[in-house]
Design a protein around this motif. Structure first.
Motif, PDB file in Angstrom:
ATOM      1  N   MET A 192       3.521 -21.954 -13.560  1.00 54.30           N
ATOM      2  CA  MET A 192       4.804 -21.483 -13.056  1.00 54.30           C
ATOM      3  C   MET A 192       4.895 -19.962 -13.104  1.00 54.30           C
ATOM      4  O   MET A 192       5.529 -19.340 -12.241  1.00 54.30           O
ATOM      5  CB  MET A 192       5.942 -22.125 -13.847  1.00 54.30           C
ATOM      6  N   GLU A 193       4.259 -19.349 -14.082  1.00 52.34           N
ATOM      7  CA  GLU A 193       4.221 -17.893 -14.169  1.00 52.34           C
ATOM      8  C   GLU A 193       3.543 -17.298 -12.930  1.00 52.34           C
ATOM      9  O   GLU A 193       3.924 -16.231 -12.452  1.00 52.34           O
ATOM     10  CB  GLU A 193       3.455 -17.500 -15.437  1.00 52.34           C
ATOM     11  N   LEU A 194       2.543 -18.003 -12.413  1.00 53.26           N
ATOM     12  CA  LEU A 194       1.783 -17.535 -11.259  1.00 53.26           C
ATOM     13  C   LEU A 194       2.465 -17.837  -9.931  1.00 53.26           C
ATOM     14  O   LEU A 194       2.048 -17.311  -8.892  1.00 53.26           O
ATOM     15  CB  LEU A 194       0.390 -18.158 -11.270  1.00 53.26           C
ATOM     16  N   LEU A 195       3.496 -18.695  -9.931  1.00 55.89           N
ATOM     17  CA  LEU A 195       4.114 -19.133  -8.680  1.00 55.89           C
ATOM     18  C   LEU A 195       5.593 -18.827  -8.569  1.00 55.89           C
ATOM     19  O   LEU A 195       6.116 -18.669  -7.462  1.00 55.89           O
ATOM     20  CB  LEU A 195       3.910 -20.647  -8.512  1.00 55.89           C
ATOM     21  N   ALA A 196       6.297 -18.761  -9.683  1.00 55.85           N
ATOM     22  CA  ALA A 196       7.760 -18.710  -9.646  1.00 55.85           C
ATOM     23  C   ALA A 196       8.288 -17.476  -8.927  1.00 55.85           C
ATOM     24  O   ALA A 196       9.365 -17.530  -8.316  1.00 55.85           O
ATOM     25  CB  ALA A 196       8.314 -18.784 -11.068  1.00 55.85           C
ATOM     26  N   THR A 255      -6.118 -16.285  -5.679  1.00 55.19           N
ATOM     27  CA  THR A 255      -5.417 -16.433  -4.397  1.00 55.19           C
ATOM     28  C   THR A 255      -4.457 -15.271  -4.189  1.00 55.19           C
ATOM     29  O   THR A 255      -4.346 -14.709  -3.083  1.00 55.19           O
ATOM     30  CB  THR A 255      -4.660 -17.769  -4.346  1.00 55.19           C
ATOM     31  N   ARG A 256      -3.748 -14.868  -5.236  1.00 50.35           N
ATOM     32  CA  ARG A 256      -2.851 -13.721  -5.128  1.00 50.35           C
ATOM     33  C   ARG A 256      -3.627 -12.457  -4.775  1.00 50.35           C
ATOM     34  O   ARG A 256      -3.150 -11.608  -4.007  1.00 50.35           O
ATOM     35  CB  ARG A 256      -2.065 -13.539  -6.429  1.00 50.35           C
ATOM     36  N   GLN A 257      -4.811 -12.306  -5.331  1.00 51.94           N
ATOM     37  CA  GLN A 257      -5.664 -11.165  -4.976  1.00 51.94           C
ATOM     38  C   GLN A 257      -6.113 -11.264  -3.522  1.00 51.94           C
ATOM     39  O   GLN A 257      -6.058 -10.284  -2.777  1.00 51.94           O
ATOM     40  CB  GLN A 257      -6.866 -11.100  -5.915  1.00 51.94           C
ATOM     41  N   THR A 258      -6.557 -12.435  -3.093  1.00 50.45           N
ATOM     42  CA  THR A 258      -7.013 -12.627  -1.721  1.00 50.45           C
ATOM     43  C   THR A 258      -5.936 -12.212  -0.723  1.00 50.45           C
ATOM     44  O   THR A 258      -6.223 -11.568   0.297  1.00 50.45           O
ATOM     45  CB  THR A 258      -7.399 -14.105  -1.489  1.00 50.45           C
ATOM     46  N   LEU A 259      -4.701 -12.576  -0.997  1.00 48.13           N
ATOM     47  CA  LEU A 259      -3.605 -12.358  -0.064  1.00 48.13           C
ATOM     48  C   LEU A 259      -2.892 -11.013  -0.255  1.00 48.13           C
ATOM     49  O   LEU A 259      -1.962 -10.692   0.481  1.00 48.13           O
ATOM     50  CB  LEU A 259      -2.591 -13.500  -0.191  1.00 48.13           C
ATOM     51  N   GLY A 260      -3.336 -10.232  -1.250  1.00 48.13           N
ATOM     52  CA  GLY A 260      -2.734  -8.929  -1.475  1.00 48.13           C
ATOM     53  C   GLY A 260      -1.354  -8.990  -2.094  1.00 48.13           C
ATOM     54  O   GLY A 260      -0.572  -8.038  -1.973  1.00 48.13           O
ATOM     55  N   PHE A 261      -1.042 -10.069  -2.793  1.00 46.24           N
ATOM     56  CA  PHE A 261       0.231 -10.181  -3.507  1.00 46.24           C
ATOM     57  C   PHE A 261       0.142  -9.384  -4.814  1.00 46.24           C
ATOM     58  O   PHE A 261      -0.954  -9.146  -5.330  1.00 46.24           O
ATOM     59  CB  PHE A 261       0.555 -11.634  -3.833  1.00 46.24           C
ATOM     60  N   PRO A 262       1.270  -9.004  -5.383  1.00 51.19           N
ATOM     61  CA  PRO A 262       1.216  -8.368  -6.706  1.00 51.19           C
ATOM     62  C   PRO A 262       0.807  -9.373  -7.770  1.00 51.19           C
ATOM     63  O   PRO A 262       0.957 -10.588  -7.577  1.00 51.19           O
ATOM     64  CB  PRO A 262       2.657  -7.888  -6.931  1.00 51.19           C
ATOM     65  N   PRO A 263       0.300  -8.899  -8.902  1.00 50.01           N
ATOM     66  CA  PRO A 263       0.055  -9.823 -10.017  1.00 50.01           C
ATOM     67  C   PRO A 263       1.385 -10.308 -10.573  1.00 50.01           C
ATOM     68  O   PRO A 263       2.437  -9.714 -10.292  1.00 50.01           O
ATOM     69  CB  PRO A 263      -0.695  -8.962 -11.030  1.00 50.01           C
ATOM     70  N   PRO A 264       1.387 -11.385 -11.340  1.00 55.13           N
ATOM     71  CA  PRO A 264       2.639 -11.838 -11.952  1.00 55.13           C
ATOM     72  C   PRO A 264       3.309 -10.703 -12.736  1.00 55.13           C
ATOM     73  O   PRO A 264       2.639  -9.894 -13.372  1.00 55.13           O
ATOM     74  CB  PRO A 264       2.190 -12.972 -12.875  1.00 55.13           C
ATOM     75  N   GLY A 306     -16.631   8.839  -2.100  1.00 57.66           N
ATOM     76  CA  GLY A 306     -16.228   8.027  -3.240  1.00 57.66           C
ATOM     77  C   GLY A 306     -15.643   6.688  -2.795  1.00 57.66           C
ATOM     78  O   GLY A 306     -15.579   6.373  -1.607  1.00 57.66           O
ATOM     79  N   TRP A 307     -15.199   5.926  -3.784  1.00 62.42           N
ATOM     80  CA  TRP A 307     -14.711   4.577  -3.491  1.00 62.42           C
ATOM     81  C   TRP A 307     -13.375   4.308  -4.189  1.00 62.42           C
ATOM     82  O   TRP A 307     -13.168   4.691  -5.334  1.00 62.42           O
ATOM     83  CB  TRP A 307     -15.723   3.527  -3.975  1.00 62.42           C
ATOM     84  N   PHE A 308     -12.493   3.643  -3.460  1.00 64.42           N
ATOM     85  CA  PHE A 308     -11.307   3.023  -4.012  1.00 64.42           C
ATOM     86  C   PHE A 308     -11.481   1.509  -3.870  1.00 64.42           C
ATOM     87  O   PHE A 308     -12.452   1.037  -3.278  1.00 64.42           O
ATOM     88  CB  PHE A 308     -10.037   3.489  -3.277  1.00 64.42           C
ATOM     89  N   HIS A 309     -10.561   0.756  -4.432  1.00 67.58           N
ATOM     90  CA  HIS A 309     -10.573  -0.691  -4.215  1.00 67.58           C
ATOM     91  C   HIS A 309      -9.145  -1.196  -4.193  1.00 67.58           C
ATOM     92  O   HIS A 309      -8.236  -0.566  -4.749  1.00 67.58           O
ATOM     93  CB  HIS A 309     -11.399  -1.418  -5.299  1.00 67.58           C
ATOM     94  N   ARG A 310      -8.957  -2.334  -3.506  1.00 72.74           N
ATOM     95  CA  ARG A 310      -7.650  -2.970  -3.543  1.00 72.74           C
ATOM     96  C   ARG A 310      -7.617  -3.961  -4.688  1.00 72.74           C
ATOM     97  O   ARG A 310      -8.438  -4.875  -4.745  1.00 72.74           O
ATOM     98  CB  ARG A 310      -7.335  -3.702  -2.234  1.00 72.74           C
ATOM     99  N   PHE A 311      -6.665  -3.749  -5.591  1.00 74.86           N
ATOM    100  CA  PHE A 311      -6.468  -4.650  -6.724  1.00 74.86           C
ATOM    101  C   PHE A 311      -5.072  -5.234  -6.590  1.00 74.86           C
ATOM    102  O   PHE A 311      -4.080  -4.529  -6.782  1.00 74.86           O
ATOM    103  CB  PHE A 311      -6.644  -3.897  -8.041  1.00 74.86           C
ATOM    104  N   TYR A 312      -4.996  -6.501  -6.206  1.00 77.25           N
ATOM    105  CA  TYR A 312      -3.743  -7.137  -5.852  1.00 77.25           C
ATOM    106  C   TYR A 312      -3.061  -6.307  -4.764  1.00 77.25           C
ATOM    107  O   TYR A 312      -3.636  -6.112  -3.695  1.00 77.25           O
ATOM    108  CB  TYR A 312      -2.887  -7.397  -7.086  1.00 77.25           C
ATOM    109  N   ASP A 313      -1.877  -5.781  -4.994  1.00 81.03           N
ATOM    110  CA  ASP A 313      -1.147  -5.068  -3.935  1.00 81.03           C
ATOM    111  C   ASP A 313      -1.292  -3.554  -4.035  1.00 81.03           C
ATOM    112  O   ASP A 313      -0.579  -2.820  -3.363  1.00 81.03           O
ATOM    113  CB  ASP A 313       0.330  -5.464  -3.957  1.00 81.03           C
ATOM    114  N   ARG A 314      -2.224  -3.072  -4.857  1.00 77.84           N
ATOM    115  CA  ARG A 314      -2.385  -1.629  -5.048  1.00 77.84           C
ATOM    116  C   ARG A 314      -3.774  -1.173  -4.629  1.00 77.84           C
ATOM    117  O   ARG A 314      -4.741  -1.925  -4.748  1.00 77.84           O
ATOM    118  CB  ARG A 314      -2.152  -1.256  -6.513  1.00 77.84           C
ATOM    119  N   VAL A 315      -3.872   0.050  -4.155  1.00 77.73           N
ATOM    120  CA  VAL A 315      -5.159   0.687  -3.873  1.00 77.73           C
ATOM    121  C   VAL A 315      -5.386   1.729  -4.954  1.00 77.73           C
ATOM    122  O   VAL A 315      -4.571   2.637  -5.143  1.00 77.73           O
ATOM    123  CB  VAL A 315      -5.186   1.318  -2.477  1.00 77.73           C
TER     124      VAL A 315
END
Length: 398
Positions: free
Chosen positions: A10-14, A131-140, A244-253
């Motif tokens: 529920m923490e991951l979905l609510a 899945t949240r990472q795949t879709l670019g959602f924020p972490p819980p 150089g390199w950045f990366h997308r981590f959830y909804d942040r670059v």
């Protein structure tokens, strides 16, 4: 344990909005509304219907949520209950399953059918996290950054003598899956293994050397995948004008953390890196031997957001001095996912047997979101070789 597993789900979905719940159809994720019902159905299937002989709470439960019978595509087409109705079903199943737990002693056979849905839900919670990472959602919202910093003194290789070794779970251990059973003798020649997982900066050297554009580093199958996908670097990496390199981590670059393990690379990418580096992936027997004595003093349970530096958690070192064999990042091995000698299928028949073969490789060790109660040295994860969404990296051998 059951309540904690459900709370993590529920923490991951609510906090997801209805718009976020309406995810596109992708091969590597499930519709969250379907997956919510599925984890509850699994509790019902084993802790109530199988163990207690009770009737299903929902008249269409098997038609909706039996993953062995419902195709991946169909999960987007089914007339599933609403989000509120699904949450109600989840709660009713949980309440009934917990009410049926005896107050006193519980037999090992009975406990198994409570342990099984808890472990199953833990695995789906990890899937929700990537899945949240795949879709670019924020972490819980409740997940916080921090955790142990680097510890140093963990570079280079350790030499391991090899010899006759028992691979797999020992008979008499509680709560192991059928693909871990049972310990059997294997011969492991002497080898050397890296103390730490491959870091982002090490993998960047491969990318910057044209590693994704040079055919000589790739297997035939791997090169076909690379061309088909048009892959030029790990999936969430973003090249900067200055090289150089950045990366997308959830909804942040964010700037690529050079001291952390490379993550979200598939088996083909891991194999190509090894060829370029003059190294190789370990077999799962080598991996399990090298992990002897490793402890769960590690980055697990999403206790901190994301991976730790590869030299952190020195207290969890294996007896050979390999660091973070448990937690932080799943590690690909060279081994196909096949049954051990004398394999006997468990009651949950769909867990292992349908997936044996050379199209899936074994991963070991767990990652930063893996539940500590789930992972152990003998645990065998398995994914197809093209999967980049999993929190997976690699450790090399020579």
């Amino acid at each position: 344990m059951l309540t904690d597993a459900r709370n993590r789900t529920m923490e991951l979905l609510a906090d997801l909005t209805d718009e976020q719940m309406a995810v596109p159809e992708l091969d590597i994720i499930n519709p969250p509304i379907w997956e919510m019902g599925h984890v509850a159905w699994f509790w019902e299937r084993w802790a109530l219907r199988h163990l207690r002989g009770e009737a299903s709470i929902h008249p269409h439960a098997d038609e909706f949520w039996d993953s062995a019978a419902v195709s991946h595509h169909a999960r987007w087409e089914l007339p599933l209950p609403s989000r509120a109705q699904t949450v109600e079903y989840m709660g009713e199943v949980a309440d009934r399953a917990l009410e049926r737990l005896p107050d006193g002693e519980i037999s090992a056979d009975e406990a198994y059918f409570y342990w099984l849905p808890a472990m199953h839900e833990d695995m789906h919670a990890e899937a929700f996290a990537y899945t949240r990472q795949t879709l670019g959602f924020p972490p819980p919202r409740s997940w916080r950054e921090g955790g142990e910093a680097g510890g140093g003194a963990a570079s280079g290789d350790v030499e391991i003598e090899g010899g006759t070794y028992l691979l797999g779970a020992r008979a008499g251990e509680r709560f192991v899956f059928d693909n871990e059973k049972w310990a059997h003798e294997v011969q492991v020649p002497p080898f050397a293994m890296a103390r730490c997982a491959v870091t982002n900066v090490e993998f960047a050297a491969f990318v910057n050397d044209g590693g994704y554009e040079r055919r000589e580093w790739w297997s035939g199958e791997g090169w076909s995948w690379r061309e088909r996908e048009g892959a030029l670097h790990p999936v969430y990496w973003i090249r900067q004008d200055n090289g150089g390199w950045f990366h997308r981590f959830y909804d942040r670059v964010l700037p690529l953390p050079v001291e952390e393990p490379v993550v979200h690379v598939n088996w083909y990418e891991a194999d190509a890196y090894c060829r370029w580096a003059g190294r190789r992936l370990p077999t799962e027997a080598e991996w399990e031997l090298a992990a002897s004595g490793a402890t769960k003093e590690a980055r697990l349970d999403a206790a901190a957001l994301g991976c730790a530096p590869v030299d952190a958690y020195a207290a969890g070192d294996s007896q050979y001095g390999c660091r973070q064999m448990i937690g932080n990042v799943w590690e690909w091995t060279a081994t196909d996912f096949m049954p051990y000698p004398g394999f006997v299928i468990d009651p949950y028949k769909e867990y292992s047997q349908p997936w044996f073969g050379n199209d899936r490789k074994v991963l070991r060790g767990g990652c930063w979101v893996t539940r500590s109660r789930l992972i152990r040295r003998t645990w065998r994860n398995y994914f197809t070789k093209e999967r980049r969404d999993v929190f997976a990296g690699l450790r090399t051998c020579r």
